[in-house]
Design a protein around this motif. Sequence first.
Motif, PDB file in Angstrom:
ATOM      1  N   PHE A  45     -14.237  39.965  38.502  1.00 44.09           N
ATOM      2  CA  PHE A  45     -15.448  39.154  38.633  1.00 44.09           C
ATOM      3  C   PHE A  45     -15.055  37.719  38.918  1.00 44.09           C
ATOM      4  O   PHE A  45     -14.135  37.174  38.292  1.00 44.09           O
ATOM      5  CB  PHE A  45     -16.269  39.229  37.345  1.00 44.09           C
ATOM      6  CG  PHE A  45     -17.569  38.474  37.405  1.00 44.09           C
ATOM      7  CD1 PHE A  45     -18.620  38.925  38.191  1.00 44.09           C
ATOM      8  CD2 PHE A  45     -17.750  37.306  36.679  1.00 44.09           C
ATOM      9  CE1 PHE A  45     -19.821  38.240  38.257  1.00 44.09           C
ATOM     10  CE2 PHE A  45     -18.945  36.614  36.729  1.00 44.09           C
ATOM     11  CZ  PHE A  45     -19.995  37.085  37.522  1.00 44.09           C
ATOM     12  N   VAL A  46     -15.744  37.104  39.876  1.00 45.16           N
ATOM     13  CA  VAL A  46     -15.515  35.695  40.181  1.00 45.16           C
ATOM     14  C   VAL A  46     -16.569  34.873  39.457  1.00 45.16           C
ATOM     15  O   VAL A  46     -17.766  34.994  39.739  1.00 45.16           O
ATOM     16  CB  VAL A  46     -15.585  35.431  41.698  1.00 45.16           C
ATOM     17  CG1 VAL A  46     -15.350  33.947  41.972  1.00 45.16           C
ATOM     18  CG2 VAL A  46     -14.554  36.274  42.435  1.00 45.16           C
ATOM     19  N   LEU A  47     -16.155  34.057  38.524  1.00 45.18           N
ATOM     20  CA  LEU A  47     -17.091  33.242  37.756  1.00 45.18           C
ATOM     21  C   LEU A  47     -17.787  32.227  38.659  1.00 45.18           C
ATOM     22  O   LEU A  47     -17.125  31.499  39.412  1.00 45.18           O
ATOM     23  CB  LEU A  47     -16.353  32.493  36.647  1.00 45.18           C
ATOM     24  CG  LEU A  47     -15.708  33.329  35.539  1.00 45.18           C
ATOM     25  CD1 LEU A  47     -14.889  32.430  34.620  1.00 45.18           C
ATOM     26  CD2 LEU A  47     -16.757  34.091  34.743  1.00 45.18           C
ATOM     27  N   PRO A  48     -19.121  32.157  38.615  1.00 45.29           N
ATOM     28  CA  PRO A  48     -19.809  31.078  39.327  1.00 45.29           C
ATOM     29  C   PRO A  48     -19.304  29.735  38.810  1.00 45.29           C
ATOM     30  O   PRO A  48     -19.067  29.566  37.611  1.00 45.29           O
ATOM     31  CB  PRO A  48     -21.278  31.302  38.969  1.00 45.29           C
ATOM     32  CG  PRO A  48     -21.357  32.737  38.563  1.00 45.29           C
ATOM     33  CD  PRO A  48     -20.057  33.042  37.911  1.00 45.29           C
ATOM     34  N   HIS A  49     -19.150  28.789  39.715  1.00 49.04           N
ATOM     35  CA  HIS A  49     -18.544  27.523  39.313  1.00 49.04           C
ATOM     36  C   HIS A  49     -18.951  26.415  40.269  1.00 49.04           C
ATOM     37  O   HIS A  49     -19.457  26.664  41.362  1.00 49.04           O
ATOM     38  CB  HIS A  49     -17.018  27.643  39.282  1.00 49.04           C
ATOM     39  CG  HIS A  49     -16.417  28.010  40.615  1.00 49.04           C
ATOM     40  ND1 HIS A  49     -16.452  29.301  41.105  1.00 49.04           N
ATOM     41  CD2 HIS A  49     -15.815  27.258  41.572  1.00 49.04           C
ATOM     42  CE1 HIS A  49     -15.879  29.328  42.300  1.00 49.04           C
ATOM     43  NE2 HIS A  49     -15.495  28.116  42.610  1.00 49.04           N
ATOM     44  N   GLU A  50     -18.719  25.188  39.833  1.00 48.78           N
ATOM     45  CA  GLU A  50     -18.886  24.014  40.680  1.00 48.78           C
ATOM     46  C   GLU A  50     -17.692  23.114  40.462  1.00 48.78           C
ATOM     47  O   GLU A  50     -17.190  22.990  39.339  1.00 48.78           O
ATOM     48  CB  GLU A  50     -20.191  23.282  40.367  1.00 48.78           C
ATOM     49  CG  GLU A  50     -20.320  22.810  38.931  1.00 48.78           C
ATOM     50  CD  GLU A  50     -21.702  22.244  38.608  1.00 48.78           C
ATOM     51  OE1 GLU A  50     -21.800  21.011  38.444  1.00 48.78           O
ATOM     52  OE2 GLU A  50     -22.658  23.035  38.525  1.00 48.78           O
ATOM     53  N   VAL A  51     -17.217  22.503  41.532  1.00 49.16           N
ATOM     54  CA  VAL A  51     -16.006  21.681  41.483  1.00 49.16           C
ATOM     55  C   VAL A  51     -16.379  20.218  41.674  1.00 49.16           C
ATOM     56  O   VAL A  51     -17.161  19.878  42.563  1.00 49.16           O
ATOM     57  CB  VAL A  51     -14.992  22.126  42.552  1.00 49.16           C
ATOM     58  CG1 VAL A  51     -13.755  21.219  42.535  1.00 49.16           C
ATOM     59  CG2 VAL A  51     -14.572  23.584  42.319  1.00 49.16           C
ATOM     60  N   ASP A 108     -19.616  29.257  34.780  1.00 45.29           N
ATOM     61  CA  ASP A 108     -20.592  30.032  34.013  1.00 45.29           C
ATOM     62  C   ASP A 108     -19.923  31.323  33.582  1.00 45.29           C
ATOM     63  O   ASP A 108     -19.503  32.128  34.427  1.00 45.29           O
ATOM     64  CB  ASP A 108     -21.819  30.389  34.876  1.00 45.29           C
ATOM     65  CG  ASP A 108     -22.755  29.221  35.106  1.00 45.29           C
ATOM     66  OD1 ASP A 108     -22.745  28.286  34.292  1.00 45.29           O
ATOM     67  OD2 ASP A 108     -23.494  29.260  36.109  1.00 45.29           O
ATOM     68  N   LEU A 109     -19.806  31.541  32.284  1.00 44.75           N
ATOM     69  CA  LEU A 109     -19.274  32.806  31.783  1.00 44.75           C
ATOM     70  C   LEU A 109     -20.288  33.925  32.003  1.00 44.75           C
ATOM     71  O   LEU A 109     -21.481  33.667  32.211  1.00 44.75           O
ATOM     72  CB  LEU A 109     -18.945  32.681  30.291  1.00 44.75           C
ATOM     73  CG  LEU A 109     -17.888  31.644  29.915  1.00 44.75           C
ATOM     74  CD1 LEU A 109     -17.723  31.586  28.397  1.00 44.75           C
ATOM     75  CD2 LEU A 109     -16.547  31.950  30.587  1.00 44.75           C
ATOM     76  N   ARG A 110     -19.830  35.158  31.961  1.00 44.76           N
ATOM     77  CA  ARG A 110     -20.729  36.298  32.136  1.00 44.76           C
ATOM     78  C   ARG A 110     -21.854  36.244  31.101  1.00 44.76           C
ATOM     79  O   ARG A 110     -21.619  36.026  29.914  1.00 44.76           O
ATOM     80  CB  ARG A 110     -19.969  37.606  31.982  1.00 44.76           C
ATOM     81  CG  ARG A 110     -18.821  37.794  32.971  1.00 44.76           C
ATOM     82  CD  ARG A 110     -18.305  39.213  32.924  1.00 44.76           C
ATOM     83  NE  ARG A 110     -16.975  39.332  33.512  1.00 44.76           N
ATOM     84  CZ  ARG A 110     -16.513  40.437  34.082  1.00 44.76           C
ATOM     85  NH1 ARG A 110     -17.272  41.522  34.134  1.00 44.76           N
ATOM     86  NH2 ARG A 110     -15.284  40.474  34.584  1.00 44.76           N
TER      87      ARG A 110
END
Length: 272
Positions: free
Chosen positions: A4-10, A49-51
């Motif tokens: 799973f690829v965690l949704p994220h912002e950089v 964002d964790l699952r």
Amino acid sequence: MTSFVLPHEVHGDGPHKVFAVHGWFADRSAYAAVLPDLDRTAFTYALVDLRGYGAARDAAGSYTTTEAAVDLMELADRLGWERFSVIGHSMGGSVAQRLLTVAPHRLRRIAGVSPVPASGMPLPDGQGALFADAAHKAENRRAIIDFTTGSRRPAAWLDRMVARSLERSDAKAFRAWLDSWAGEDFHTDVEGSEVPALAVAGELDPALSPAVLRETWLSWYPRAELVSLPSAGHYPMDETPLELVRVVEDFLRADTEAPADGRDTAVAGERA
């Protein structure tokens, strides 16, 4: 475990890569108040964002700190981050410590903000029901937030925190996460780790107080230090954002810079 690829912002483009992991009550928006004042030239921050939370609210999983640590490693690989640091709030602090068991050689530093110890957080019967039922009872979430901030915060802020928590988390995942961060004890697997480890404790937080972190974090990690924030409870990101940014970024900078001779008297620090 499913990939799973965690949704994220950089944010930022600095050479020191840093993951920021949220706690039990919020998604990555937990860090919104500190974002404007981060050093984006020294650091690159990835907020995840964790699952079960935020953009991953509907993601299936076991909702455990081990799964989260594996998810973070996969994201690090996708981002091309060979070495990185991790900031974790509350439950996220437990996730940061799990990474010590998964890939310690890739960790530069870990910083726990009101971090749940790797020994878990056993809850007495009364508290156990309060926390378990918080999955579907807004009033329980509010009571927990109020208690862990010393019952000193405005009612409107408590209501806003609860509303965000309900909106950004899946109830079933929220309940499952409790069993992992509160019930699992893996401290013997990380005890003695040489990865530098900062614990930030709010003095108004009776649950994860400086005393609790002194007995756990400071006793396990040879290169640990503890900083107490006198005006914060369990949510320093919201309660004392500027103090938190300074303390954490000073700690992260020490990876490449010699530590200063002393800390500002506005915060109280100690080392293991």
